[in-house]
Enzyme design. Structure first.
Site, PDB file in Angstrom:
ATOM      1  N   HIS A 223      -5.788  -4.517  -0.885  1.00  0.00           N
ATOM      2  CA  HIS A 223      -5.814  -3.282  -1.868  1.00  0.00           C
ATOM      3  C   HIS A 223      -6.019  -3.828  -3.279  1.00  0.00           C
ATOM      4  CE1 HIS A 223      -4.772   0.286   0.418  1.00  0.00           C
ATOM      5  NE2 HIS A 223      -4.143  -0.716   1.282  1.00  0.00           N
TER       6      HIS A 223
ATOM      7  N   LYS B  72     -12.280  -1.513   1.962  1.00  0.00           N
ATOM      8  CA  LYS B  72     -11.380  -0.459   1.085  1.00  0.00           C
ATOM      9  C   LYS B  72     -12.441  -0.331  -0.074  1.00  0.00           C
ATOM     10  CE  LYS B  72      -7.130  -0.765   3.067  1.00  0.00           C
ATOM     11  NZ  LYS B  72      -6.328  -2.216   3.525  1.00  0.00           N
TER      12      LYS B  72
ATOM     13  N   SER C 196       0.655  -1.402   0.064  1.00  0.00           N
ATOM     14  CA  SER C 196      -0.066  -0.130  -0.069  1.00  0.00           C
ATOM     15  C   SER C 196       0.893   1.350  -0.049  1.00  0.00           C
ATOM     16  CB  SER C 196      -0.996  -0.068   1.282  1.00  0.00           C
ATOM     17  OG  SER C 196      -0.190  -0.070   2.383  1.00  0.00           O
TER      18      SER C 196
HETATM   19  C1  LIG Z   1      -5.868  -2.459   5.075  1.00  0.00           C
HETATM   20  C2  LIG Z   1      -5.394  -3.481   5.118  1.00  0.00           C
HETATM   21  C3  LIG Z   1      -5.920  -4.722   6.199  1.00  0.00           C
HETATM   22  C4  LIG Z   1      -6.836  -4.155   7.239  1.00  0.00           C
HETATM   23  O1  LIG Z   1      -8.301  -4.273   6.572  1.00  0.00           O
HETATM   24  P1  LIG Z   1      -9.237  -3.724   7.539  1.00  0.00           P
HETATM   25  O2  LIG Z   1     -10.470  -4.383   7.035  1.00  0.00           O
HETATM   26  O3  LIG Z   1      -9.531  -2.174   7.444  1.00  0.00           O
HETATM   27  O4  LIG Z   1      -9.088  -4.177   8.913  1.00  0.00           O
HETATM   28  C5  LIG Z   1      -5.320  -5.903   6.104  1.00  0.00           C
HETATM   29  N1  LIG Z   1      -4.337  -6.189   5.506  1.00  0.00           N
HETATM   30  C6  LIG Z   1      -3.805  -5.324   4.246  1.00  0.00           C
HETATM   31  C7  LIG Z   1      -2.783  -5.792   3.596  1.00  0.00           C
HETATM   32  C8  LIG Z   1      -4.165  -3.990   4.461  1.00  0.00           C
HETATM   33  O5  LIG Z   1      -3.725  -3.195   3.423  1.00  0.00           O
END
Ligand SMILES: *Cc1c(COP(=O)(O)O)cnc(C)c1O
Length: 396
Positions: free
Chosen positions: A212, A243, A184
């Site tokens: 992502h 997301k 990310s």
């Molecule tokens: C954002 C993210 C998470 C967490 O996701 P949430 O649903 O916000 O808890 C987990 N793993 C990765 C790789 C992320 O980028």
């Protein structure tokens, strides 16, 4: 009178240190729906901060679906699913997601973070080994630690290094390779076909966290496994509904035995309540929307291409992203902070990211693109990036 706990003084000192070192997180207040424009601290700004890739967080269809579900099922699930039972809605979502992603089965969790905490310690434990990309997400790192397996970090996206580490670690029988799908901070993608090859060659379980990539990569947003055409060859896929899906929730997708096992042994599944009713209903609607059209996914990518081409033409260094995440590389953290501050003054909200989230000297502005921006929004944003960049001597 009870004595004053020294722990409190310690915490207060730590907070002061953070403020002195400029590392204290100041959280801005948003007084509008999450969208292409938002109202932040009383100001209407163009939003380049959120992971709301498809603009679904404020989509009329998702909102309607959530409202209808509340009328039918109420709000909360009442307890954990193993005790209070599970609602039809959750089962529907899991079935639809499995079909959407061409996976054997899916289980939903409260978030992507807890999906990792559920999956990893269920798959491996003490006496086992995990090979983990050095830049993996915090929730993967925590899941690995909770598992009590031996953790061997390999260099970022470096399959040769992974092979060396595997060759040096032959004393374990149960083994797991874990990688983020999309990283990310730089917007680069894991070399999943090579990881699959290594995993298959050595008989090692493979897991990818596609947080992502869900709703972003692959046909109509079906994720990284679809992007590379690797259906059935990645054992475990963790994902998030928080997301691109615009809601909050986590998923684990994979072989039926693995999903069955996580429902027996995944601690956040067994000891924390299910997703809420409106969240599940909104996710179901998001799957419907993505299955019926790839318009939003196409718009996301074309908006990202417009921003990349525009920023590059202005002379900015935008790293080597191959996804809609654009890191505008500035180097110095002070410069990145000032850049972000001036953008905000000009009504563009884009966050400066520095150490410890990225390496020292690699500070940047992270430009998160979304389908919610119009061509006029992008034109306006590019003009403001130019104005701020030239004011700070970053570009001409
Ligand atoms: C954002 C993210 C998470 C967490 O996701 P949430 O649903 O916000 O808890 C987990 N793993 C990765 C790789 C992320 O980028």
């Amino acid at each position: 009178m009870s004595p004053h706990p020294p722990t409190l003084d310690y915490i207060a000192d730590q907070l002061e240190d953070l403020k002195r070192e400029n590392l204290f997180n100041h959280i801005r207040t948003i007084d509008s729906p999450m969208d292409g424009h938002i109202v932040v601290d009383g100001r209407r700004v163009l939003n380049f901060c959120a992971n709301n890739y498809l603009g679904l967080a404020n989509h009329p269809r998702l909102k309607d679906a959530a409202k209808r579900a509340i009328d039918q099922y109420g709000i909360g699930p009442g307890a954990v699913r193993t005790i209070a039972g599970t609602m039809t809605l959750h089962e529907q979502l899991e079935k639809r997601l499995a079909e959407f992603k061409h996976a054997e089965a899916v289980v939903t969790l409260q978030s992507g973070f807890t999906a990792n905490l559920a999956a990893i310690p269920a798959l491996v434990g003490q006496g086992d080994v995990i090979f983990s990309d050095r830049l993996n997400h915090a929730s993967i790192i925590d899941g690995c630690r909770l598992s009590r397996a031996t953790i061997v970090a390999y260099e970022h996206n470096d399959v040769d290094d992974l092979r060396r580490k595997i060759a040096d670690t032959t004393e374990y029988t149960r083994r797991l390779i874990i990688s983020d799908g999309v990283f990310s901070m730089d917007g680069d993608i894991a070399p999943l076909p090579e990881l699959v090859a290594v995993a298959e060659e050595h008989g090692i379980l493979l897991m990818v966290d596609d947080a992502h990539g869900e709703g972003v990569l692959g046909r109509g947003g079906r994720g990284i496994v679809d992007h590379f055409g690797l259906h059935g060859r990645v054992d475990v896929e963790v994902g998030t509904m928080s997301k691109a899906f615009g809601v909050v929730g986590g998923i684990v997708a994979g072989k039926q035995v693995i999903i069955d096992w996580i429902k027996q042994r995944g601690r956040p599944f067994l000891f924390s309540s299910a997703m809420t009713v409106p969240d599940v209903a909104a996710c179901l609607e998001a799957v419907d929307l993505l299955e019926s059209s790839d318009d939003l996914v196409s718009r996301l990518w074309s908006n990202a291409e417009t921003m990349k081409a525009g920023l590059r033409a202005l002379g900015f260094d935008i790293g080597s992203s191959t996804t809609p995440i654009i890191p505008l590389m500035l180097g110095d953290v002070g410069l990145a902070r000032e850049f972000s501050r001036r953008l905000f003054e000009a009504d563009v909200f884009a966050m400066a990211i520095g150490f410890p989230t990225v390496a020292k000297g690699k500070a940047r502005i992270r430009v998160m693109n979304t389908a919610a921006h119009t061509p006029a929004d992008l034109e306006e944003a590019l003009a403001i990036f130019q104005q701020v960049g030239s004011g700070l001597g970053v570009v001409r």
